[in-house]
Enzyme design. Structure first.
Site, mmCIF file in Angstrom:
data_model
loop_
_atom_site.group_PDB
_atom_site.id
_atom_site.type_symbol
_atom_site.label_atom_id
_atom_site.label_comp_id
_atom_site.label_asym_id
_atom_site.label_seq_id
_atom_site.Cartn_x
_atom_site.Cartn_y
_atom_site.Cartn_z
ATOM 1 N N GLY A 49 0.937 -1.186 -0.262
ATOM 2 C CA GLY A 49 -0.017 -0.058 0.006
ATOM 3 C C GLY A 49 0.750 1.241 0.068
ATOM 4 O O GLY A 49 1.636 1.506 -1.039
ATOM 5 N N GLU A 50 0.687 2.203 0.937
ATOM 6 C CA GLU A 50 1.592 3.343 1.068
ATOM 7 C C GLU A 50 2.152 3.336 2.417
ATOM 8 O O GLU A 50 1.375 3.379 3.455
ATOM 9 C CB GLU A 50 0.551 4.411 0.827
ATOM 10 C CG GLU A 50 1.161 5.842 0.911
ATOM 11 C CD GLU A 50 2.655 5.885 0.351
ATOM 12 O OE1 GLU A 50 2.617 5.876 -1.286
ATOM 13 O OE2 GLU A 50 3.578 6.166 0.849
ATOM 14 N N SER A 51 3.571 3.295 2.537
ATOM 15 C CA SER A 51 3.944 2.952 3.865
ATOM 16 C C SER A 51 4.035 4.193 4.818
ATOM 17 O O SER A 51 3.929 4.261 6.198
ATOM 18 C CB SER A 51 5.526 2.657 3.652
ATOM 19 O OG SER A 51 6.187 3.628 2.987
ATOM 20 N N CYS A 81 6.249 -5.430 -0.114
ATOM 21 C CA CYS A 81 6.236 -3.888 -0.576
ATOM 22 C C CYS A 81 6.235 -2.827 0.597
ATOM 23 O O CYS A 81 7.169 -2.537 1.325
ATOM 24 C CB CYS A 81 5.165 -3.595 -1.702
ATOM 25 S SG CYS A 81 5.664 -2.656 -2.867
ATOM 26 N N ARG A 108 12.885 3.455 -1.232
ATOM 27 C CA ARG A 108 11.401 3.536 -1.775
ATOM 28 C C ARG A 108 11.442 3.817 -3.278
ATOM 29 O O ARG A 108 12.381 4.586 -3.567
ATOM 30 C CB ARG A 108 10.530 4.493 -0.977
ATOM 31 C CG ARG A 108 10.273 4.333 0.615
ATOM 32 C CD ARG A 108 9.632 5.197 1.199
ATOM 33 N NE ARG A 108 8.313 5.364 0.693
ATOM 34 C CZ ARG A 108 7.543 6.506 0.941
ATOM 35 N NH1 ARG A 108 7.858 7.513 1.260
ATOM 36 N NH2 ARG A 108 6.224 6.343 0.384
ATOM 37 N N ILE A 136 5.153 -3.049 -7.877
ATOM 38 C CA ILE A 136 4.390 -1.976 -8.001
ATOM 39 C C ILE A 136 4.783 -0.900 -7.300
ATOM 40 O O ILE A 136 4.962 -0.627 -5.946
ATOM 41 C CB ILE A 136 3.074 -2.080 -7.714
ATOM 42 C CG1 ILE A 136 2.429 -3.216 -8.270
ATOM 43 C CG2 ILE A 136 2.107 -0.730 -7.955
ATOM 44 C CD1 ILE A 136 0.997 -3.769 -7.881
ATOM 45 N N ARG A 137 5.782 -0.024 -7.651
ATOM 46 C CA ARG A 137 6.653 1.159 -7.075
ATOM 47 C C ARG A 137 7.234 0.455 -5.851
ATOM 48 O O ARG A 137 7.046 0.967 -4.670
ATOM 49 C CB ARG A 137 5.866 2.188 -6.482
ATOM 50 C CG ARG A 137 5.227 2.759 -8.038
ATOM 51 C CD ARG A 137 4.652 4.238 -7.756
ATOM 52 N NE ARG A 137 3.381 4.037 -6.798
ATOM 53 C CZ ARG A 137 3.276 4.359 -5.632
ATOM 54 N NH1 ARG A 137 4.238 5.086 -4.923
ATOM 55 N NH2 ARG A 137 2.186 4.320 -5.041
ATOM 56 N N HIS A 172 4.607 -8.394 -4.826
ATOM 57 C CA HIS A 172 3.434 -8.515 -3.968
ATOM 58 C C HIS A 172 2.957 -10.158 -4.256
ATOM 59 O O HIS A 172 2.229 -10.391 -5.260
ATOM 60 C CB HIS A 172 2.324 -7.802 -4.621
ATOM 61 C CG HIS A 172 2.476 -6.375 -4.306
ATOM 62 N ND1 HIS A 172 1.763 -5.980 -3.312
ATOM 63 C CD2 HIS A 172 3.024 -5.163 -4.764
ATOM 64 C CE1 HIS A 172 2.232 -4.444 -3.132
ATOM 65 N NE2 HIS A 172 2.736 -4.165 -4.225
ATOM 66 N N GLU A 174 0.657 -11.686 -2.810
ATOM 67 C CA GLU A 174 -0.647 -11.722 -2.733
ATOM 68 C C GLU A 174 -1.515 -11.345 -4.087
ATOM 69 O O GLU A 174 -2.818 -11.588 -4.133
ATOM 70 C CB GLU A 174 -1.445 -10.774 -1.479
ATOM 71 C CG GLU A 174 -1.040 -9.370 -1.766
ATOM 72 C CD GLU A 174 0.397 -8.686 -1.709
ATOM 73 O OE1 GLU A 174 1.150 -9.379 -1.530
ATOM 74 O OE2 GLU A 174 0.412 -7.568 -1.567
HETATM 75 N N1 GLN Z 1 5.735 3.003 -2.878
HETATM 76 C C1 GLN Z 1 5.066 2.498 -1.910
HETATM 77 C C2 GLN Z 1 5.664 3.112 -0.512
HETATM 78 O O1 GLN Z 1 6.629 3.823 -0.393
HETATM 79 C C3 GLN Z 1 4.876 1.110 -1.756
HETATM 80 C C4 GLN Z 1 4.124 0.676 -2.967
HETATM 81 C C5 GLN Z 1 3.523 -0.537 -2.854
HETATM 82 O O2 GLN Z 1 3.249 -1.227 -1.670
HETATM 83 N N2 GLN Z 1 3.023 -1.119 -3.881
HETATM 84 O O3 GLN Z 1 5.033 2.777 0.529
#
Ligand code: GLN
Length: 191
Positions: A49-51, A81, A108, A136-137, A172, A174
């Site tokens: 997700g977004e840390s 991730c 990141r 994904i990023r 990921h 999952e």
């Molecule tokens: N770029 C996100 C972060 O810095 C991580 C991306 C992801 O979990 N797919 O948290």
């Protein structure tokens, strides 16, 4: 099979996909949002997700310290991730709320924004067949502590690591149908 109650941190991110993966493996799953939800777990997953958001919300909800203590005391843990970032000691740039239980520094968005996502087969220590890695990023591991084993690299960078009871991936699992990485979590002996 021993009954398992696996927690999935459910503050933000793709916790539903982890829930589904774990239920397919026969686990009971609890979405974790408060300190009380940490009771009696046999393992925990920190989703992608977004840390920054996961870190900030867990701080606001008073989860950061109890969760870090539980993982330090040996609870089997998988972070994917953003989950890897949240588990880590620090990030290469700036500061954010992190559990600091995994002795690595992560970069990141390491593969840059122009290639925000890619998928590639990766080889993982202990698995005979490759895993289809969905990135994904994602982060890569920039600095590794002494007790951290590298289970997979992509393009020279560690993308799956293990430190005792903690597994973390830049990608990921999952989001695939491959359940072998969640099985690896369930096979970690609680210390
Ligand atoms: N770029 C996100 C972060 O810095 C991580 C991306 C992801 O979990 N797919 O948290």
């Amino acid at each position: 099979m021993v009954s398992r109650l696996v927690g999935v941190l459910a503050l933000q991110g793709d916790f539903r996909e982890h829930r589904h993966a774990l239920e397919e493996l026969g686990c009971d799953v609890r979405e974790v949002r408060t300190d009380a939800d940490l009771q009696d777990l046999t393992a925990i997953v920190i989703p992608g997700g977004e840390s920054l958001v996961i870190g900030r919300l867990s701080h606001l909800f008073g989860l950061l310290e109890p969760l870090a203590d539980l993982i330090r005391s040996g609870l089997p843990t998988l972070g994917t991730c953003a989950g890897m970032i949240y588990l880590a000691r620090s990030v290469t740039e700036g500061t954010q709320y992190q559990l600091g239980v995994l002795d690595v520094v992560v970069e990141r968005n390491a593969w840059g924004r122009q290639n925000e996502s890619f998928e590639t087969d990766i080889y993982i220590e202990g698995l005979d067949e490759p895993h289809h890695g969905v990135f994904i990023r994602g982060p890569w591991v920039e600095e590794l502590g002494e007790d951290v084993e590298v289970l997979s690299r992509w393009d020279g960078h560690p993308v799956m690591i293990k430190q005792g009871n903690i597994l973390a991936t830049s990608f990921h699992p999952e989001l695939t149908n491959d359940r072998r990485l969640h099985k690896m979590l369930l096979e970690i002996e609680e210390s």
